[in-house]
Motif scaffolding. Structure first.
Motif, PDB file in Angstrom:
ATOM      1  N   HIS A 188       0.831  -1.209   0.000  1.00 34.29           N
ATOM      2  CA  HIS A 188       0.000   0.000   0.000  1.00 34.29           C
ATOM      3  C   HIS A 188       0.867   1.261   0.000  1.00 34.29           C
ATOM      4  CE1 HIS A 188      -3.374   2.607   1.107  1.00 34.29           C
ATOM      5  NE2 HIS A 188      -2.731   2.979   2.205  1.00 34.29           N
ATOM      6  N   LEU A 189       1.975   1.235   0.719  1.00 32.48           N
ATOM      7  CA  LEU A 189       2.852   2.398   0.804  1.00 32.48           C
ATOM      8  C   LEU A 189       3.521   2.723  -0.531  1.00 32.48           C
ATOM      9  CD1 LEU A 189       4.586   1.911   4.274  1.00 32.48           C
ATOM     10  CD2 LEU A 189       2.894   3.641   3.653  1.00 32.48           C
ATOM     11  N   GLY A 190       3.524   1.783  -1.435  1.00 31.97           N
ATOM     12  CA  GLY A 190       4.120   2.010  -2.743  1.00 31.97           C
ATOM     13  C   GLY A 190       3.138   2.512  -3.787  1.00 31.97           C
ATOM     14  N   THR A 191       1.927   2.835  -3.369  1.00 33.75           N
ATOM     15  CA  THR A 191       0.900   3.279  -4.309  1.00 33.75           C
ATOM     16  C   THR A 191       0.662   4.787  -4.170  1.00 33.75           C
ATOM     17  OG1 THR A 191      -0.981   2.983  -2.808  1.00 33.75           O
ATOM     18  CG2 THR A 191      -0.220   1.035  -4.043  1.00 33.75           C
ATOM     19  N   ASN A 192      -0.090   5.343  -5.101  1.00 31.57           N
ATOM     20  CA  ASN A 192      -0.424   6.764  -5.051  1.00 31.57           C
ATOM     21  C   ASN A 192      -1.365   7.115  -3.899  1.00 31.57           C
ATOM     22  OD1 ASN A 192       1.143   7.604  -7.228  1.00 31.57           O
ATOM     23  ND2 ASN A 192      -0.448   7.086  -8.719  1.00 31.57           N
ATOM     24  N   LYS A 193      -1.958   6.089  -3.293  1.00 37.07           N
ATOM     25  CA  LYS A 193      -2.879   6.337  -2.183  1.00 37.07           C
ATOM     26  C   LYS A 193      -2.176   6.980  -0.993  1.00 37.07           C
ATOM     27  CE  LYS A 193      -5.933   2.471  -3.401  1.00 37.07           C
ATOM     28  NZ  LYS A 193      -6.478   1.165  -2.963  1.00 37.07           N
TER      29      LYS A 193
END
Length: 353
Positions: free
Chosen positions: A117-122
């Motif tokens: 998740h930390l590697g996404t644009n979110k």
């Protein structure tokens, strides 16, 4: 440039790739079957140590902000990995620790999903304001059932058993008040190469409890507690309560989580207490419902509960990081602790963090 590694196992994909697309049902608190001797409690859908390492290396290859560090080795010589996101050493830092107890794995599954998740644009921009450390599967030997004692009376199937203890039968979460030279290998690695090395402000220690804990007749999805030793600095304790408020609000707002107050001890051999006292780190214990394996049937939870418990872990980690990054943790209301009821247990089973 980081070398891309693509060796994610099928079991890892099953454990993490499918739940995110399925929203937890409203009212999912306590849902999913308790183990009754008939249902299959399969460890094959969980990450093995090897598939976890493959997963971490794949994310490391994909994410520029991520750095993997080996902080030490287990009794059996397995490398203990930590995922690091440090953009500015002056930023506040939070540590997420999972699987001190090897049979408490769904929090680890959630931590791995959170790393992705930390590697996404979110989460774009969040990591500019907070440093994140994640140690999944501290007790890899116990998680793999590679221990120097019998696990014949454990209940799970699916290729391996998982046990609370390290390979030599020690409870890692009872080591935290010792001199580091006297600690078991896993605790010593944590203290010498993480807690003493990095300037950490917050820590969430993620565990699992039994299945029978409840509030007002309703099963809880987990329980939380700040450091309760009388030796903790009041400011550290207050920041711990604020971290707990962030977590409580995030889970409670989803509609499918119900948290109680954990009735924990004051001993400083327990990480929640000892780490707060020795390092001035504000700590929070989070006990998720049910375990992946145990010799007590009432502690083991059926796999149909995996989805919402993994999601609960992700929500917890994400909310904590965002609140630290935007500073809202500083003003969060902690008065809920005054009325949060202690959980009780239907069958009188003893919880043991």
């Amino acid at each position: 440039m980081k070398k891309k590694i693509l060796s994610i196992s099928l079991s890892g994909m099953m454990a993490l790739g499918t739940f995110a697309a399925v929203a937890p049902n409203v009212g999912a608190v306590g849902e999913g079957p308790n183990y009754n001797g008939n249902e299959s409690v399969r460890t094959s859908i969980l990450h093995t140590y090897e598939s976890m390492v493959d997963y971490l290396k794949t994310q490391d290859a994909k994410q520029q902000a991520l750095e993997l560090e080996v902080i030490g080795q287990t009794v059996k010589g397995r490398d203990i990995y930590m995922a690091k996101y440090i953009s500015n050493p002056e930023n506040p830092t939070i540590l997420f620790l999972t699987q001190q107890h090897g049979n408490e794995q769904l929090a680890t599954e959630g931590a791995l999903e959170f790393i992705k998740h930390l590697g996404t644009n979110k989460t774009k921009g969040v990591l500019d304001k907070v440093n994140v450390l994640v140690i999944p599967m501290l007790n890899a030997d116990g998680a793999m059932g590679d221990v120097n004692f019998s696990l014949d009376d454990y209940h799970a199937d699916g290729g391996r058993h998982l046990t609370r203890y390290n390979a030599d039968g020690f409870d890692i979460n009872r080591e935290h008040d010792k001199d580091t030279k006297d600690m078991v290998a896993e605790a010593r690695a944590l203290h010498e190469n993480v807690l003493a090395k990095y300037d950490i402000d917050y820590m969430i220690d993620l565990h699992h409890q039994g299945t029978q804990s409840e509030i007002n007749g309703e099963y809880v999805s987990g329980s939380i507690l700040y450091p309760t030793t009388p030796n903790v600095d009041p400011e550290v304790q207050e920041k711990s309560k604020k971290l707990g408020a962030v977590v409580y609000n995030a889970v409670d707002s989803k509609g499918w989580g119900l948290l109680g107050k954990y009735r924990g001890g004051t001993g400083e051999n327990i990480g929640r207490n000892g780490i707060a006292v020795e390092y001035g780190i504000s700590t929070l214990l989070f006990e998720m419902r049910g375990m992946s394996d145990h010799f007590y049937e009432s502690y083991v939870l059926g796999q149909k509960s995996n989805g919402y418990l993994i999601k609960q872990s992700v929500v917890t980690l994400d909310a904590s990081v965002r609140a630290i990054a935007d500073g809202s943790i500083e003003t969060v209301d902690t008065s809920f602790w005054e009325t949060l009821p202690f959980q009780t247990t239907r069958t009188g089973e003893e919880e043991d963090e």
